[in-house]
Design a protein around this motif. Structure first.
Motif, short mmCIF file in Angstrom:
data_model
loop_
_atom_site.label_atom_id
_atom_site.label_comp_id
_atom_site.label_asym_id
_atom_site.label_seq_id
_atom_site.Cartn_x
_atom_site.Cartn_y
_atom_site.Cartn_z
N ASP A 138 39.47 28.80 30.51
CA ASP A 138 38.94 30.14 31.12
C ASP A 138 39.19 29.66 32.55
O ASP A 138 39.03 28.50 33.08
CB ASP A 138 37.37 29.94 30.87
N SER A 139 39.60 30.62 33.45
CA SER A 139 39.94 30.21 34.86
C SER A 139 39.01 29.92 35.93
O SER A 139 39.12 29.47 36.81
CB SER A 139 40.43 31.61 35.37
N HIS A 140 37.59 30.02 35.18
CA HIS A 140 36.58 29.61 36.15
C HIS A 140 35.85 28.17 35.76
O HIS A 140 34.91 27.89 36.29
CB HIS A 140 35.37 30.69 36.21
N CYS A 191 29.73 41.28 32.91
CA CYS A 191 31.05 40.79 34.02
C CYS A 191 32.38 41.02 33.37
O CYS A 191 33.38 41.15 33.99
CB CYS A 191 30.98 39.27 34.17
N ILE A 192 32.66 41.19 31.99
CA ILE A 192 33.97 41.36 31.42
C ILE A 192 34.03 42.68 31.00
O ILE A 192 34.98 43.01 30.09
CB ILE A 192 34.30 40.24 30.20
N GLY A 193 32.98 43.60 31.33
CA GLY A 193 33.19 45.10 30.95
C GLY A 193 32.76 45.06 29.33
O GLY A 193 32.97 46.01 28.65
N ASN A 226 32.41 37.58 39.95
CA ASN A 226 33.55 37.05 40.73
C ASN A 226 35.01 38.01 40.73
O ASN A 226 35.55 37.83 41.61
CB ASN A 226 33.98 35.68 40.22
N ARG A 227 34.89 39.11 40.05
CA ARG A 227 36.24 39.97 39.94
C ARG A 227 35.78 41.33 40.01
O ARG A 227 34.92 41.81 39.33
CB ARG A 227 37.03 39.61 38.76
N ASN A 228 36.29 42.09 40.88
CA ASN A 228 36.04 43.58 40.87
C ASN A 228 37.37 44.47 40.73
O ASN A 228 37.61 45.33 41.42
CB ASN A 228 35.63 43.91 42.00
N GLY A 235 38.88 48.87 36.98
CA GLY A 235 38.59 49.21 35.47
C GLY A 235 37.96 48.02 34.76
O GLY A 235 37.61 48.16 33.55
N ARG A 236 37.95 46.82 35.27
CA ARG A 236 37.34 45.53 34.80
C ARG A 236 35.83 45.96 34.13
O ARG A 236 35.47 45.27 33.11
CB ARG A 236 37.23 44.41 35.74
N SER A 237 35.23 46.52 34.80
CA SER A 237 33.56 47.04 34.43
C SER A 237 33.64 47.93 33.30
O SER A 237 32.61 48.12 32.50
CB SER A 237 32.86 47.78 35.72
N THR A 252 45.60 39.99 34.92
CA THR A 252 45.71 39.65 33.56
C THR A 252 44.76 41.03 32.92
O THR A 252 45.03 41.24 31.91
CB THR A 252 45.48 38.32 33.11
N ASP A 253 44.02 41.41 33.62
CA ASP A 253 43.25 42.43 33.12
C ASP A 253 44.00 43.91 32.97
O ASP A 253 43.73 44.46 31.99
CB ASP A 253 41.97 42.87 33.95
N HIS A 254 44.90 43.96 33.76
CA HIS A 254 45.81 45.06 33.63
C HIS A 254 46.68 44.84 32.45
O HIS A 254 47.19 45.56 31.53
CB HIS A 254 46.80 45.29 34.83
N SER A 295 42.53 36.03 35.20
CA SER A 295 42.14 35.02 34.25
C SER A 295 42.94 34.10 33.66
O SER A 295 44.35 34.28 33.89
CB SER A 295 41.46 35.90 33.04
N SER A 296 42.44 33.20 32.71
CA SER A 296 43.58 32.36 31.84
C SER A 296 44.03 32.75 30.65
O SER A 296 44.75 32.30 30.13
CB SER A 296 42.86 30.94 31.66
N ARG A 297 43.56 34.02 30.31
CA ARG A 297 43.95 34.51 28.83
C ARG A 297 45.53 34.23 28.75
O ARG A 297 46.35 35.18 29.16
CB ARG A 297 43.52 35.86 28.67
N GLU A 298 45.81 33.80 27.76
CA GLU A 298 47.05 33.42 27.35
C GLU A 298 47.62 34.66 26.45
O GLU A 298 48.81 34.77 26.28
CB GLU A 298 47.40 32.13 26.52
C1 MIC Z 1 37.64 36.53 32.98
O1 MIC Z 1 36.65 36.26 33.61
O2 MIC Z 1 38.43 37.30 33.02
C2 MIC Z 1 37.57 35.69 31.57
C3 MIC Z 1 37.12 36.71 30.52
O3 MIC Z 1 36.47 34.80 31.45
C4 MIC Z 1 38.78 34.93 31.25
C5 MIC Z 1 39.11 34.39 30.21
C6 MIC Z 1 39.56 35.32 28.93
O4 MIC Z 1 40.01 36.52 29.25
O5 MIC Z 1 39.06 35.24 27.81
C7 MIC Z 1 39.17 33.84 32.38
O6 MIC Z 1 38.76 33.95 33.27
O7 MIC Z 1 39.91 33.04 32.16
#
Ligand code: MIC
Ligand code: SF4
Length: 647
Positions: free
Chosen positions: A128-130, A369-371, A387-389, A392-394, A488-490, A545-548
């Motif tokens: 997770d990126s945080h 936070c992650i919609g 931490n992220r705006n 569309g993330r909401s 990575t949300d896009h 994010s870290s989402r692989e």
């Molecule tokens: C995020 O805040 O975007 C997430 C969801 O915590 C991601 C991890 C994920 O996409 O599962 C992150 O920050 O790495």
């Protein structure tokens, strides 16, 4: 960074101290990539299922770290069977391999890890990126893709780009109504969300002692938005007091930079000069003063997330709302970071204050936070302490999300418009936190695992696809051309789509959903014709994010290369791990020459990769020179078609 090891007498900063005691044999702080030993890992459920499927395929009988924790905090909505299937899978994996399992409802991974497990002077790797939140307690805590966590759990090293260390020297003390979130936003105002790849920010100076551990964690947490490798605070008497209050005195180590330690850059920040700030839509780096927004109508206020959900934060909100009610036309939601926070708020009367004030008390989870819920209404202004705006993330594309401190959020909740918090007393640092670890399962067998424990796999748990060896000659179509700052949300939306994280064929249907909804179909059509797909992008591709999955799903769709002006650290590593070539333009102006739908031809790539960091791609506009700077380790992975295939 200068050559330094614990064995010689040179003066070291905190980063050098921790890294040099974790460097693996054969690696050095001067290498292009530094290989470090990982003491602790964490996963969360949305990235964890893939991480553990990959870990399973490595054939190891138990985790080899000092501590590994599997948290469930992202997918807790459980509409349909998918999330619950994931939870059962994760819990059974934890039992088998010696991982501590944190049940849904226990809290948000970063807050819980800080409270119960983070140890100064150690290394933590999290999917997770945080994860850098742990920097607040003096850990080198880094976010990475799930497969990197799997490797670390199997005893492998983690590789970071050679770090450049910037000292952020804090002076003075924050004024009333100003808090750590404003510091994080101030740092973002100065350094932005791009161009910080490879840096580690080390906080120092007399101002550090004025910040409690949760505040330090808030600042370290939002280092993720800067794109740095991590951020770290020293471990001092404040850290010690926090650990003692958590019943963890034995985990304390004093850790501070030597006098005269060197840094690659130094920036001074006077805390007393910081005023309340907000990150305006749609980037955490888009900083404005709250004063300049005063009076602007607000529709929704969401308080919580791993950035601002500590006892200190929510207690501050309660003190500000005491005896008052939130404005009629504003909706206010509060999600605490952990059960510990909730039980403290219940005990000191804050919970009652919040309920009476008309706040909606939500689950201790990521949620809004992650919609995953509480999307704002059409065109709404939503103030959030997260931490992220990103757009569309909401969950609402045209909502205007502003990131603010808990103080600004509470003051604005009372008026229904952007308001400044005039003054509020500091929350005293608790002498003793209530400790209840009953929602951490398998602590007794941590590190050992239970032989023969059965892994539970519902229909939502699909296989991890493997990449194929890099071909010598292949053609690919530019299936999408994007602009700058694609997050990575896009690439891989969360929110309503999050429940498909364990099912790659299904989740792949939503790659670039909000940017180019036909991307999935176009990619598969090309794949059927024997063609690969290429993503062309501008600056800072893969922020966030870290989402692989943002690499794994494109790989599944036959994406073989990204060609961008620049690519962010975690996403670049994820692309390599899944055999996708992360090219950058040698000449950024060539970005203009590549067009949607063009056919590109790559010839002789394997030998170019071995011998050079440059290659040419044949395009309808002629040859274009591309750069691909890879370490030997990365070359091996790319040539094999991905990390799993290279093992
Ligand atoms: C995020 O805040 O975007 C997430 C969801 O915590 C991601 C991890 C994920 O996409 O599962 C992150 O920050 O790495
Ligand atoms: Fe959860 Fe939000 Fe923190 Fe990501 S940023 S870990 S979604 S609370």
């Amino acid at each position: 960074m200068k050559k330094c090891s614990l064995k010689n007498s040179c003066k070291m900063n905190v980063v050098e101290k921790i890294l040099s005691s974790h460097i693996v044999k054969g690696s050095s702080l001067d290498d292009v990539e530094v290989a470090i030993k990982i003491d602790q890992t964490l996963t969360q459920d949305a990235t964890g299922t893939m991480a553990y499927l990959q870990f399973e395929s490595m054939g190891v009988s138990k985790v080899k770290t000092q501590l590994s924790v599997s948290y469930v905090d992202h997918n807790t909505v459980q509409i349909g069977f998918e999330n619950s299937d994931d939870h059962d899978f994760l819990s059974s994996v934890a039992k088998k391999y010696g991982i501590i399992y944190s049940k849904a409802g226990n809290g948000i991974c970063h807050q819980l890890h800080l409270e119960r497990f983070g140890k100064p002077g150690t290394t933590l790797l999290g999917s997770d990126s945080h994860t850098p939140t742990g920097g607040g307690i003096g850990q080198i805590a880094i976010g990475a893709g799930g497969i990197d966590i799997a490797v670390a759990m199997a005893g492998g090293a983690f590789n970071i780009p050679r770090p450049k260390v910037r000292a952020i020297v804090l002076k003075g003390a924050l004024g009333s109504g100003v808090s750590a979130k404003d510091v994080a936003l101030k740092v973002l105002e100065k350094f932005g969300t791009k161009g910080n790849v490879g840096w580690i920010f080390e906080y120092s100076g007399p101002g550090v002692a004025t910040l409690d551990v949760p505040s330090r964690a808030t600042i370290a947490n939002m280092g993720a938005e800067l794109g740095v490798t991590t951020s770290v605070f020293p471990s001092d008497s404040v850290t010690k007091q926090f650990l003692v209050a958590q019943g963890r005195a034995k985990d304390f180590t004093l850790l501070k930079a030597d006098a005269g330690a060197k840094y690659d850059d130094v920036w001074e920040l006077d805390l007393s000069k910081i005023e309340p700030l907000a990150a305006a839509p749609h980037s955490p780096g888009n900083i404005v003063t709250v004063k300049s927004m005063k009076g602007v109508k607000v529709n929704q206020i969401m308080i919580g997330s791993c950035t601002n959900s500590s006892y200190r934060d929510i207690r501050t909100v309660a003190m500000l709302l005491k005896g008052n009610h939130v404005a009629d036309d504003v909706e206010v939601g509060i999600a605490c970071g952990s059960r510990q926070v909730v039980s403290m708020l219940a005990k000191d009367g804050s919970l009652e204050i919040l309920v009476k004030a008309g706040c909606r008390i939500l689950e201790n989870a990521c949620g809004f936070c992650i919609g995953a819920h509480m999307s704002p209404s059409t065109g709404a202004v939503s103030l959030r302490t997260s931490n992220r705006n990103f757009e569309g993330r909401s969950g609402t594309k045209d909502a205007k999300v502003y990131l603010v401190s808990p103080e600004t959020a509470a003051a604005s909740a009372l008026t229904g418009e952007f308001s400044l918090c005039k003054s509020v007393k500091n929350v005293p640092r608790p002498k003793k936190f209530p400790i209840d670890d009953s929602m951490f399962l398998y602590s007794a067998t941590a590190g050992k695992g239970i032989k023969g424990a059965k892994i539970v796999r519902g229909p939502n748990i699909a296989q991890v696809p493997k990449g194929e060896k890099l071909r010598d000659d292949f053609s690919a179509i530019v299936t999408i051309k994007t602009g700058d700052k694609i997050t990575t949300d896009h690439i891989m939306p969360a929110g309503a789509r999050l429940k498909f994280r364990s099912n790659i064929p299904q989740y792949s249907k939503y790659v670039f959903e909000s940017v180019e909804p036909t991307f999935h179909d176009m990619c598969l059509a090309n794949k059927e014709k024997g063609l690969f797909n290429v993503i062309v992008a501008g600056e800072s591709y893969g922020q966030g994010s870290s989402r692989e999955h943002a690499a794994l799903c494109p790989m599944y769709l036959g994406v073989k290369a990204v060609i961008a002006k620049s690519i962010e650290r975690i996403h670049r590593a994820n692309l390599i791990n899944f055999g996708i070539l992360p090219f950058v333009f040698k000449n950024p102006a060539d970005y203009e020459k590549l067009k949607f739908g063009q056919k590109l031809r790559f010839r002789g790539l394997p030998s170019d990769i071995i011998s050079s960091s440059l290659t040419n791609v044949e395009t309808p506009a002629g040859l274009i020179e591309l750069e691909l700077k890879l370490s030997d380790r990365e070359k091996k992975i790319i040539l094999s078609g991905g990390l799993l295939a290279s093992l």
